[in-house]
Design an enzyme around this catalytic site. Structure first.
Site, PDB file in Angstrom:
ATOM      1  CG  ASP A  41      -1.619   1.204   1.546  1.00  0.00           C
ATOM      2  OD1 ASP A  41      -2.308   1.675   0.630  1.00  0.00           O
ATOM      3  OD2 ASP A  41      -1.520   1.742   2.667  1.00  0.00           O
ATOM      4  CG  ASP A  43      -1.993   7.650   0.645  1.00  0.00           C
ATOM      5  OD1 ASP A  43      -1.082   8.488   0.556  1.00  0.00           O
ATOM      6  OD2 ASP A  43      -2.918   7.549  -0.184  1.00  0.00           O
ATOM      7  CD  GLU A  88     -11.675   4.003   4.630  1.00  0.00           C
ATOM      8  OE1 GLU A  88     -11.832   4.298   3.437  1.00  0.00           O
ATOM      9  OE2 GLU A  88     -10.736   4.444   5.311  1.00  0.00           O
ATOM     10  CB  SER A 156      -2.152   3.596  -3.863  1.00  0.00           C
ATOM     11  OG  SER A 156      -2.693   4.734  -3.248  1.00  0.00           O
ATOM     12  CB  ALA A 157      -7.558   3.235  -2.088  1.00  0.00           C
ATOM     13  CE  LYS A 205      -4.908  -0.612  -1.648  1.00  0.00           C
ATOM     14  NZ  LYS A 205      -4.187  -0.036  -0.528  1.00  0.00           N
ATOM     15  CG  ASP A 230      -2.441   1.877   6.406  1.00  0.00           C
ATOM     16  OD1 ASP A 230      -2.899   2.897   6.904  1.00  0.00           O
ATOM     17  OD2 ASP A 230      -2.709   1.519   5.239  1.00  0.00           O
TER      18      ASP A 230
END
Length: 291
Positions: A41, A43, A88, A156-157, A205, A230
């Site tokens: 990932d 961020d 979320e 990555s989102a 993802k 994370d």
């Protein structure tokens, strides 16, 4: 535990099954560099969560809080965050409930960003002016993988254009780095018109958004994986990889540590609590990659 990786003794490290971790690390070393790939990932995983008690920005934050977004636009983006973010991270909601709401959130956020008429030429400056920081040890991490020709797949989102600019400005955008993320589409005048699909959010993802890219198929001999994330959504990032032999999942637990520890220990092999460095990852790589 693993005398060759002294970093595993750091106070930030937690493991539910240290014996199993040692086995996986040993297998990764024995089977050699030719079989290894890293899936990560970005961020709050490769970038820092905080510094001196202040939160560091994500790739979306960098855009949201920059001078190219109007006051009104900022306020609306913040309202969306305050509404959707608790959903979320709500442990009591199912993925089936969360997914459509995540799509709703980011579709609305993207529409707001498009209204800001963001210019492609502004991106480098926006990143330069931001407070984004990569985790301590990032140079060694990127350098080790590059020198040993180990593919690094960043899933990555966040916003791909911003993320690529961050690693470009850090002078670590090597040829072994491949990014899948949400990218902006600009018109002939360099003005943002829309975001390219498919939309990537925290909970999709996985292989569904990779179909057609064939990325993992090209690496079909790379059956040993180190996965870095994370969040719970990051655990599926390697789902598209055919025939995984060994996978070592390393999770950064950045926030609400006490509350979320159990869940992370169940899901990740190694959990790094409030650790703003890549020390442990670099220590493991050093052991695996040195002859």
């Amino acid at each position: 535990l693993c005398p060759q990786v002294p970093e595993l003794l750091k106070a930030t490290v937690r493991m539910r099954q240290p014996e199993r971790v040692r086995e996986i690390i040993r297998s990764l070393r024995e089977q050699g560099v030719a079989k290894l790939q890293v899936v990560s990932d970005f961020d709050m995983t490769l970038s820092r969560f905080g510094c001196n008690g202040r939160r560091c920005p994500t790739s979306y934050n960098i855009l949201d809080t920059s001078r190219v977004v109007s006051e009104d636009g900022r306020k609306k983006l913040k309202d969306l965050l305050h509404y959707y973010y608790p959903i979320e991270i709500d442990p009591n909601r199912t993925l089936e409930e969360k997914c459509p709401l995540m799509i709703e959130w980011w579709t609305r956020a993207h529409e707001l960003l498009v209204q800001q008429k963001i210019r492609k030429d502004d991106i480098a400056q926006i990143v330069r002016e931001s407070e984004v920081m990569l985790r301590d040890g990032f140079e060694e991490f990127f350098d080790q993988l590059h020198k040993n020709n180990v593919p690094l797949f960043i899933f990555s989102a966040g916003v791909g254009d911003i993320l690529e600019e961050i690693i470009r400005q850090a002078s670590i955008f090597y040829s072994n780095v491949n990014v899948v993320s949400n990218y902006m589409e600009f018109d002939d005048d360099g003005v943002l018109t829309h975001f390219k699909g498919p939309l990537i959010h925290t909970y999709n993802k996985n292989n569904t958004v990779l179909q057609g890219t064939g990325y993992f198929q090209q690496l079909s001999t790379r059956t040993n994986i180190i996965l870095l994330g994370d969040s719970m959504g990051d655990l599926t990032m390697a789902d598209g990889i055919p025939r995984v032999e060994n996978i070592l999942k390393i999770g950064f637990l950045n926030d609400k540590v006490e509350e979320r520890r159990e869940k992370y220990l169940e899901a990740y092999d190694i959990v790094l609590e409030s650790d703003e460095t890549l020390d442990v990852v670099n220590g493991i790589l050093r052991y695996i990659l040195t002859e």
